[in-house]
Write an enzyme that holds these catalytic residues in place. Structure first.
Site, PDB file in Angstrom:
ATOM      1  N   ASP A 108      -7.088   3.034  -3.321  1.00 55.82           N
ATOM      2  CA  ASP A 108      -7.874   3.069  -2.080  1.00 55.82           C
ATOM      3  C   ASP A 108      -8.185   4.519  -1.740  1.00 55.82           C
ATOM      4  O   ASP A 108      -7.273   5.312  -1.519  1.00 55.82           O
ATOM      5  CB  ASP A 108      -7.071   2.415  -0.942  1.00 55.82           C
ATOM      6  CG  ASP A 108      -7.860   2.332   0.357  1.00 55.82           C
ATOM      7  OD1 ASP A 108      -9.029   2.778   0.393  1.00 55.82           O
ATOM      8  OD2 ASP A 108      -7.302   1.803   1.339  1.00 55.82           O
TER       9      ASP A 108
ATOM     10  N   SER B  32       0.860  -1.166   0.000  1.00 58.68           N
ATOM     11  CA  SER B  32       0.000   0.000   0.000  1.00 58.68           C
ATOM     12  C   SER B  32       0.903   1.225   0.000  1.00 58.68           C
ATOM     13  O   SER B  32       1.694   1.422   0.913  1.00 58.68           O
ATOM     14  CB  SER B  32      -0.876  -0.038   1.256  1.00 58.68           C
ATOM     15  OG  SER B  32      -1.701   1.090   1.295  1.00 58.68           O
TER      16      SER B  32
ATOM     17  N   GLU C 136     -10.952   0.640  -3.975  1.00 53.65           N
ATOM     18  CA  GLU C 136     -11.299   0.321  -2.580  1.00 53.65           C
ATOM     19  C   GLU C 136     -11.906   1.541  -1.881  1.00 53.65           C
ATOM     20  O   GLU C 136     -11.350   2.641  -1.960  1.00 53.65           O
ATOM     21  CB  GLU C 136     -10.028  -0.137  -1.855  1.00 53.65           C
ATOM     22  CG  GLU C 136     -10.236  -0.514  -0.402  1.00 53.65           C
ATOM     23  CD  GLU C 136      -8.934  -1.000   0.226  1.00 53.65           C
ATOM     24  OE1 GLU C 136      -7.999  -1.392  -0.518  1.00 53.65           O
ATOM     25  OE2 GLU C 136      -8.840  -0.975   1.458  1.00 53.65           O
TER      26      GLU C 136
ATOM     27  N   LYS D 174      -2.834   4.865  -2.508  1.00 50.91           N
ATOM     28  CA  LYS D 174      -3.794   5.671  -1.758  1.00 50.91           C
ATOM     29  C   LYS D 174      -4.113   6.896  -2.621  1.00 50.91           C
ATOM     30  O   LYS D 174      -3.197   7.524  -3.179  1.00 50.91           O
ATOM     31  CB  LYS D 174      -3.190   6.118  -0.428  1.00 50.91           C
ATOM     32  CG  LYS D 174      -2.947   4.963   0.551  1.00 50.91           C
ATOM     33  CD  LYS D 174      -4.243   4.486   1.170  1.00 50.91           C
ATOM     34  CE  LYS D 174      -3.977   3.473   2.283  1.00 50.91           C
ATOM     35  NZ  LYS D 174      -5.232   2.977   2.880  1.00 50.91           N
TER      36      LYS D 174
ATOM     37  N   GLY E 268      -4.344  -4.530   5.785  1.00 45.67           N
ATOM     38  CA  GLY E 268      -3.316  -4.374   6.815  1.00 45.67           C
ATOM     39  C   GLY E 268      -3.587  -3.140   7.658  1.00 45.67           C
ATOM     40  O   GLY E 268      -4.271  -2.213   7.230  1.00 45.67           O
TER      41      GLY E 268
ATOM     42  N   LYS F 191      -0.988  -0.967  -4.449  1.00 46.87           N
ATOM     43  CA  LYS F 191      -2.198  -0.197  -4.144  1.00 46.87           C
ATOM     44  C   LYS F 191      -1.799   1.240  -3.880  1.00 46.87           C
ATOM     45  O   LYS F 191      -0.933   1.498  -3.036  1.00 46.87           O
ATOM     46  CB  LYS F 191      -2.881  -0.793  -2.908  1.00 46.87           C
ATOM     47  CG  LYS F 191      -4.047   0.012  -2.397  1.00 46.87           C
ATOM     48  CD  LYS F 191      -4.828  -0.791  -1.375  1.00 46.87           C
ATOM     49  CE  LYS F 191      -4.728  -0.166  -0.002  1.00 46.87           C
ATOM     50  NZ  LYS F 191      -5.514  -0.918   1.004  1.00 46.87           N
TER      51      LYS F 191
ATOM     52  N   ASP G  87     -13.994  -1.620   2.508  1.00 45.79           N
ATOM     53  CA  ASP G  87     -13.120  -1.811   3.671  1.00 45.79           C
ATOM     54  C   ASP G  87     -13.848  -1.260   4.905  1.00 45.79           C
ATOM     55  O   ASP G  87     -14.543  -2.001   5.601  1.00 45.79           O
ATOM     56  CB  ASP G  87     -11.789  -1.088   3.389  1.00 45.79           C
ATOM     57  CG  ASP G  87     -10.820  -1.039   4.563  1.00 45.79           C
ATOM     58  OD1 ASP G  87     -11.192  -1.417   5.682  1.00 45.79           O
ATOM     59  OD2 ASP G  87      -9.662  -0.596   4.380  1.00 45.79           O
TER      60      ASP G  87
ATOM     61  N   LYS H 135     -10.102  -6.998   7.397  1.00 44.34           N
ATOM     62  CA  LYS H 135      -9.079  -6.824   8.432  1.00 44.34           C
ATOM     63  C   LYS H 135      -9.669  -7.442   9.690  1.00 44.34           C
ATOM     64  O   LYS H 135     -10.672  -6.920  10.207  1.00 44.34           O
ATOM     65  CB  LYS H 135      -8.785  -5.337   8.653  1.00 44.34           C
ATOM     66  CG  LYS H 135      -8.185  -4.664   7.430  1.00 44.34           C
ATOM     67  CD  LYS H 135      -8.067  -3.173   7.590  1.00 44.34           C
ATOM     68  CE  LYS H 135      -7.535  -2.567   6.294  1.00 44.34           C
ATOM     69  NZ  LYS H 135      -7.654  -1.100   6.267  1.00 44.34           N
TER      70      LYS H 135
HETATM   71 MG    MG Z   1      -8.500   0.528   2.862  1.00 51.97          MG
END
Ligand code: MG
Length: 363
Positions: free
Chosen positions: A185, A133, A210, A160, A287, A158, A235, A259
Site C-alpha cells: 500500500d 497491515s 494499493e 506499507k 481498516g 500488507k 483506496d 472503508k
Molecule cells: Mg490504503
C-alpha cells in the site's frame, strides 16, 4: 427521528503499539462516538478520522463540527437512512462525519428489526478473513514483524511502502514467506515517475498494489495499470459509488478497498458492492484502526457478496489494550465471524466509554 438523548464523545484509546505509514506515526487513537438513546436502548455510530488531515481532508475537529452543525440535525429530522443521506446531499465531502450518523441509523434499524447488520445489507458471507497491515519498519525488522503476525493467525500481509522503502522490503518478505498472500500500500506516495519501481514489484507475486498514486487521481492510475501486471487497487481515490463507476470505465483499477467510513457509511458501501459486481472488480474491506463500534460496521460490510479478498480488520488486541465493546473483536483461525444477531459485535462497555471520553457534547 426521535432520540431521548444524542451525544457526541471524543474518545481517546491508547494503542498497544505505534503505527507508521507515509503519513507519520500514531501512538493513540482519537475518534468520535455518536450515541443515542432510543426506546430505552443505546445505539452508536463512530467516525475515526486522523487528528490531522493526512488520510483524508477530515480530522477529529472537522468531523466534530460537521456532526454538530449538520449530521445531528439531519438525524433528528430524517425518517430513515435514505432520508438522512438526502438531507446531507448538499453538504460536500465530510463523508467520515456523515458515516457516524449512517452507522447509528443502521445500528438502530438492526436492534429495532432484530436483523443483523449484515442481513440488512443483504450480505452473503458468514465470516471475514483477516489480513494485517504492517507499518513502515526497517529492512532488518520486517521479516520478524511479519512472522509475528503470521504466528497470530493473520492470513494476508500488507506492507506499507513509499519510494525507496519498497522493493527491498518486499523481496525480503517474499523470500522468507514464498506462499503468503502479500500486497503493498503506497498511500499515494508515488507518481508516474516511479513507474519502473512499481513495475519491479511484478516480480514478487503480489495480490495487488494499493493506491500507489495521488488520492485525487484516476487517470494516472489507468496509465499505470496498463503497464504493470500486478492488479491496482484504489483506496483514497474512491469517495463514493460514482468514483467506482468512473474508475471502472477507464480501467484505473481491478480492485476496490472499501472503508465504509470513507464513503459515508453502509448505504454507499452497498452501492459500491453492486457496482463491483457489475464491473467485475475485486472488493475487500479496509481498516481505519476503529474501535469495536466502527469495526462492527466494517465486519458487516465484509458480508457483501463482491468481497473476495481478506480485510484489514483484526481482533481488538491487535490495536488496543481495551476496546469499547465487550466481548472485544476476536479472531479465530485468521477469521472473524460475521454475526447473525442484531447489533454490534459486542456490547459497549459504558464505564469504559466514560473513562476514555476526553470531551463530550450534547448535539
Ligand atoms: Mg490504503
Amino acid at each position: 427521528m426521535e432520540f431521548d438523548q444524542l451525544t457526541l464523545r471524543h474518545v481517546r484509546l491508547p494503542l498497544r503499539e505505534s503505527f507508521t505509514t507515509s503519513f507519520g506515526t500514531v501512538e493513540e487513537r482519537n475518534l468520535l462516538v455518536l450515541e443515542a438513546r432510543v426506546d430505552g436502548r443505546w445505539v452508536y455510530g463512530e467516525t475515526s478520522p486522523l487528528s490531522a488531515p493526512l488520510y483524508s481532508h477530515e480530522t477529529v475537529e472537522t468531523a466534530r463540527e460537521v456532526i454538530a452543525e449538520y449530521v445531528a440535525p439531519a438525524l433528528r429530522q430524517c425518517d430513515g437512512i435514505d432520508d438522512y443521506h438526502d438531507r446531507l446531499a448538499s453538504i460536500r465531502g465530510h463523508r467520515m462525519a456523515k458515516a457516524a450518523g449512517d452507522q447509528l441509523l443502521y445500528h438502530r434499524r438492526s436492534v429495532a428489526t432484530g436483523e443483523s447488520l449484515a442481513s440488512l445489507l443483504g450480505g452473503t458471507h458468514d465470516s471475514v478473513t483477516c489480513g494485517v497491515s504492517v507499518g513502515l519498519t526497517t529492512p532488518a525488522d520486517v521479516v520478524d514483524t511479519v512472522q509475528g503476525y503470521l504466528d497470530d493467525g493473520f492470513r494476508r500481509v500488507k506492507l506499507k511502502v513509499e519510494p525507496g522503502r519498497d522493493v527491498s522490503y518486499v523481496e525480503r518478505v517474499r523470500e522468507a514467506f514464498p506462499d503468503v498472500a502479500l500486497t503493498v500500500d503506497g498511500n499515494g506516495a508515488y507518481s508516474l515517475d516511479h513507474a519502473d519501481r512499481l513495475r519491479a514489484l511484478d516480480n514478487y507475486d503480489l495480490t495487488m498494489i494499493e493506491q500507489p498514486l495521488d488520492y485525487g487521481d484516476l487517470v494516472d492510475h489507468a496509465t499505470l495499470a496498463a503497464t504493470v501486471e500486478t492488479p491496482i487497487c484504489l483506496d483514497e481515490s474512491i469517495r463514493n459509488a460514482a468514483d467506482v463507476r468512473r474508475a471502472a470505465e477507464i480501467d484505473a483499477c481491478e480492485v476496490i478497498n472499501l472503508k465504509p467510513q470513507r464513503v459515508s457509511g453502509l448505504r454507499e458501501a452497498k452501492r459500491i458492492d453492486d457496482l463491483c459486481d457489475r464491473h467485475d472488480l475485486g472488493l475487500w474491506i479496509g481498516g481505519l484502526v476503529e474501535s469495536g463500534i466502527g469495526a462492527s460496521t466494517a465486519v458487516a460490510a465484509a458480508s457483501l457478496g463482491s468481497v473476495t479478498f481478506p480485510a484489514d480488520i483484526g481482533p481488538s488486541r491487535r490495536y488496543f489494550h481495551e476496546d469499547l465493546i465487550e466481548p472485544p473483536v476476536r479472531m479465530t483461525d485468521g477469521r472473524i465471524e460475521i454475526p447473525e444477531t442484531p447489533g454490534l459485535l459486542g456490547t459497549v462497555d459504558r464505564d469504559r466509554l466514560t473513562e476514555t471520553t476526553v470531551r463530550q457534547w450534547s448535539v
